[in-house]
Structures are given as structure tokens and as C-alpha cells.
Design an enzyme around this catalytic site. Structure first.
Site, PDB file in Angstrom:
ATOM      1  N   GLY A 111       0.845  -1.190   0.000  1.00  0.00           N
ATOM      2  CA  GLY A 111       0.000   0.000   0.000  1.00  0.00           C
ATOM      3  C   GLY A 111       0.880   1.240   0.000  1.00  0.00           C
ATOM      4  N   LYS A 112       0.291   2.384  -0.180  1.00  0.00           N
ATOM      5  CA  LYS A 112       1.038   3.643  -0.089  1.00  0.00           C
ATOM      6  C   LYS A 112       0.039   4.755   0.152  1.00  0.00           C
ATOM      7  CE  LYS A 112       5.418   4.894  -0.662  1.00  0.00           C
ATOM      8  NZ  LYS A 112       6.578   4.056  -0.291  1.00  0.00           N
ATOM      9  N   GLY A 113       0.522   5.829   0.776  1.00  0.00           N
ATOM     10  CA  GLY A 113      -0.348   6.971   0.997  1.00  0.00           C
ATOM     11  C   GLY A 113       0.436   8.251   0.805  1.00  0.00           C
TER      12      GLY A 113
END
Ligand code: NAD
Length: 424
Positions: A111-113
């Protein structure tokens, strides 16, 4: 706060991710349906985050959290604060995390944000408010068994501490909801140096494969932040000569070897936290444009995306490139390096030390027991060496590059678990 890169890379993160995935998928003969299933993100969240600035104005920032694939475990990946953050970039970096966690075989997905903001324009109070409001908008999809963020460009251990606090207000104290925390709040010994340590381990393995001895290594490191500084320090400690380093302010070169400890001391003492203004006998300044062509045999890009590209690849003298940064070599530059027989150790492998120790941090939080730093470092070495050998075996088996080998290992593992889960 770490320095932020303002320039948009020459080739987008998404284009690089696509090119790398497709090459590996061709090697393993993955059909189109599986390519689609693996590549499309599980969930994408976009939020608008209003912030009352200290000067009385009201600004609204756009934030993202993209969960790419959670088949192997909770989504895992950093939160980036940068003016270049957009959905495409976050999506590509989330996908890379899926493959990276699979490659080092830790029980996470990808994931990444990020928030589209230049944190240097914010006061500490504003940054804290922005972080808390962003988390209050995405907290329902986070959690120690759902999605576990970490620091990335523009964020740091303090930001993780605010996240623990904010998340804990709604869910109870849960330090395992993020990694990269300060030690006092459940961080892991060895986490700060972990990515640089992994880079060092890979560089030494790569050098061994090329028949180079440690004492003959002449290393150049682009980026003197968390990854680059630790890689330079640790390689130096192992007996390699670090001949060049650079950061956002420019580069330094000394063919007889730079005094890395002295440069670290200088950088730490400056308000600007860069190597700007450093001088020592024998150390010459090098421009950004000339840095990739400095006289070295190991080159470690540990700063920005697309750092080695069509414009500078032909000037590269190194025999070994170790990707400390994410996506630092464009596909065309990669092709030319391979043609010339340069060994490129890909980001998926070379900078996976950070997520590996993040896994140790998460495990320690569940155990409520702190490991010794030596234990962390030796387990990290075991995992990095195992991953390096798996990649080399796959690369030899299919007669492909280490990058393709790394993607093959990772994609095979993700596909295997998707099949075991029986979704189709
Ligand atoms: P950082 O902000 O601590 O350091 C970045 C460094 O790059 C700084 O020294 C900065 O001055 C320098 N820099 C910026 N622009 C530059 C330019 N044009 N030329 C030369 N130097 C420049 O960031 P970091 O945590 O060290 O991360 C660096 C890279 O490694 C990023 O791609 C990041 O995604 C990747 N990465 C970091 C980790 C980690 O654990 N920190 C893990 C995996 C991958």
C-alpha cells in the site's frame, strides 16, 4: 524534516512500474487475466483535508491511501508528504510495495499513501493538524491487521507518533498500526539504519558476484538522507572507500575517499541539514549534472526517481549499481546499462531492509517485547541474503537480469497466494 524533491521525474513511477511488471509477467508467462488481477489496486481512497493555517487562512490538501494487494497480509507502505504526490504516483508505489514485501517474504501486502503538500511550508503545529485530520479521514481502512503505514519522503518518526495517538483515540492504543515510530513509542532498534544496511549487504553481495574485493570498492552515493547516509557510513565501516556523495545542495568528490563521519557531523550541525558549504582537503564540488559520471565502481542512487536516465546513463562508470531509492533508473537507462554488462541490483531487493525491519517492529509490538539491536541486524542480514540468493537463482534460471529475477520471485509468490485463497 527531510528535503523534498520538487522536480517531476522524467518517466513517471507508473510507467516504470508497468514496464518492470510486464517484463516479469512475460518471463513467467502470466496470462492477461492474471496480469489484470495482480496489477489493479484492491482499494483507492482519496480525501480532502482542510487545514486552518496559523496566519488565519484556510487551505485544503488532497490525500490518498491506496491499498494495492493484501493477499499475503496487511497492506504495508509509507505515507509521503510532497508537492508531487498524485494518484498515479501513489498507485505505482503501492504496487511496488506488494512486490517488495513478497520478495523479502514478510507477511504483508502493498500500500502507499500521501498528501499533496510541501511540508517545508507548514509550521510543526500545522503539520501535526494536517496529519491528524488525514488520519481521521482514512482511519477506518487502517489497523495492525489491515493496513500499516510507515514514514516516506517528507514524513518521519514524529509523524508516525502523531498517527499512533490519533488512531488510538478511536481504536485504543495500537502501536502496531504504523512502523518507523520513535523508539520510546514502540519503534524498533536498528530501524533508522535498516534500509541503508540492506543496501550495504546487497552492495557487498553484488561486488562478490563481480569478483570485486571490498577494499577495492570506490562508492558514489546520490542522496545523503536516511538511506544514502547510512549506506555510505556502513560501507565505509566495512572497508569500502566512499569517493562521492551528494544531496539536494550538490555533490562532493575525493578520489582518495571522503571522510564520511566528518561530513555527517558537519551536516548534523547545520540548520539546513545538508552538505552545502562543507569543505575538506581533497574534496571537490561536483554538480548534479556530472554526479552520475564520477569515477567510481559502485553507484548508489539513494535520492530521487529517474535519477539515472537517457541523459546521463552513458556517462556512468560504475560496474555495479545498487538502487537505494525507489525507481531511480528509467527503463531505457536500465536497458543500456544491461547491454554494457553493468550489474543493477533493483530497488525491490536493495532497499527492502526498511520494510524488513518494519516487520520486526510490528512483530515486537504484538509481542510487547523489545529485541536487541544485534538481533535485529543479524535477522535483517539473514533475510536480505536469502532474498538476494532467490533473485540471483531466478535470474540465472530464466537467463534474465536481477531486476527481472526480483519481479519474477515476487509475482510468483503473490500469484501463488491469490490462487491458494481461491478467489477465482
Ligand atoms: P531523505 O529525505 O531522508 O533523503 C533524501 C536525500 O536526497 C536528501 O539528502 C536530499 O538532500 C537528497 N536529494 C534530493 N534531491 C536530490 C538531487 N536532485 N540530487 C541529489 N540528492 C538529492 O529520504 P530517504 O528516506 O533517504 O529516501 C530516499 C529514497 O529512498 C526515496 O526514493 C525513498 O522512497 C527510498 N526509500 C526509503 C526508505 C527508508 O527507509 N527511508 C526505504 C525504501 C526506499
Amino acid at each position: 524534516m527531510p528535503s523534498i524533491v520538487q522536480e517531476r521525474p522524467k518517466v513517471s513511477a507508473y510507467e516504470i512500474a508497468t514496464a518492470n511488471f510486464q517484463r516479469a509477467a512475460d518471463v513467467v508467462g502470466l496470462d492477461d487475466q492474471w496480469r489484470t488481477l495482480i496489477r489493479r489496486p484492491f482499494r483507492e481512497m482519496k480525501v480532502e483535508v482542510p487545514l486552518h493555517m496559523e496566519d488565519g487562512t484556510l487551505r485544503t490538501f488532497t490525500g490518498y491511501r491506496i491499498q494495492h494487494n493484501g493477499a499475503r497480509g496487511p497492506f504495508k507502505g509509507g505515507i509521503r508528504f510532497s508537492p508531487l504526490v498524485d494518484a498515479d504516483e501513489v498507485r505505482a508505489l503501492a504496487e511496488m510495495m506488494t512486490y517488495k514485501t513478497a520478495l523479502v517474504n514478510v507477511p504483508f501486502g502493498g500500500g502507499k499513501g500521501g498528501i499533496n503538500v510541501d511540508p517545508r511550508e507548514l509550521t510543526t503545529k500545522e503539520l501535526e493538524q494536517l496529519t491528524r485530520r488525514y488520519i481521521s479521514r482514512i482511519h477506518l481502512i487502517l489497523g495492525p491487521n489491515r493496513d500499516v503505514p510507515a514514514p516516506d519522503l517528507g514524513s518521519n518518526a514524529q509523524v508516525m507518533a502523531w498517527i499512533v495517538d490519533q488512531y488510538g483515540r478511536q481504536h485504543g492504543h495500537s502501536p502496531a498500526v504504523v512502523t518507523g515510530k520513535p523508539l520510546a513509542l514502540g519503534g524498533s532498534p536498528g530501524r533508522e539504519a535498516a534500509t541503508g544496511r540492506g543496501v550495504m549487504i546487497c552492495a557487498l553481495e553484488g561486488a562478490k558476484d563481480l569478483g570485486m574485493e571490498i577494499k577495492d570498492l570506490r562508492v558514489a552515493v546520490q542522496g545523503f538522507g536516511n538511506v544514502g547516509m547510512w549506506a555510505a557510513k556502513l560501507l565505509n565501516e566495512q572497508g569500502a572507500k566512499v569517493v562521492a556523495v551528494s544531496d539536494v545542495s550538490g555533490g562532493l568528490f575525493n578520489g582518495d575517499g571522503l571522510d564520511i563521519e566528518d561530513i555527517c557531523t558537519y551536516k548534523d550541525a547545520q540548520d539546513h541539514h545538508t552538505i552545502e558549504g562543507y569543505s575538506a582537503p581533497g574534496a571537490e564540488r561536483v554538480s548534479h549534472a556530472d554526479f552520475m559520471g564520477v569515477d567510481c565502481n559502485v553507484l548508489i542512487p539513494a535520492a530521487i526517481e529517474s535519477a539515472i536516465n537517457e541523459d546521463n546513463v552513458d556517462s556512468v562508470k560504475a560496474k555495479l549499481i545498487v538502487e537505494g531509492a525507489n525507481l531511480p533508473v528509467t527503463p531505457e537507462a536500465d536497458r543500456r546499462l544491461n547491454e554494457r554488462g553493468v550489474l543493477v541490483l533493483p530497488d525491490l531487493l536493495a532497499n527492502a531492509g526498511g520494510v524488513t525491519v518494519s516487520y520486526f517492529e510490528w512483530s515486537q509490538n504484538f509481542q510487547q517485547y523489545r529485541w536487541e539491536e544485534d538481533d535485529v541486524n543479524s535477522r535483517l542480514e539473514t533475510i536480505m541474503l536469502r532474498a538476494y540468493r532467490a533473485v540471483r537463482d531466478r535470474a540465472q534460471h530464466y537467463n534474465v537480469t536481477m531486476r527481472e529475477g526480483a519481479f519474477v520471485v515476487a509475482v510468483e509468490r503473490v500469484v501463488e497466494v491469490e490462487k491458494l485463497r481461491g478467489k477465482l
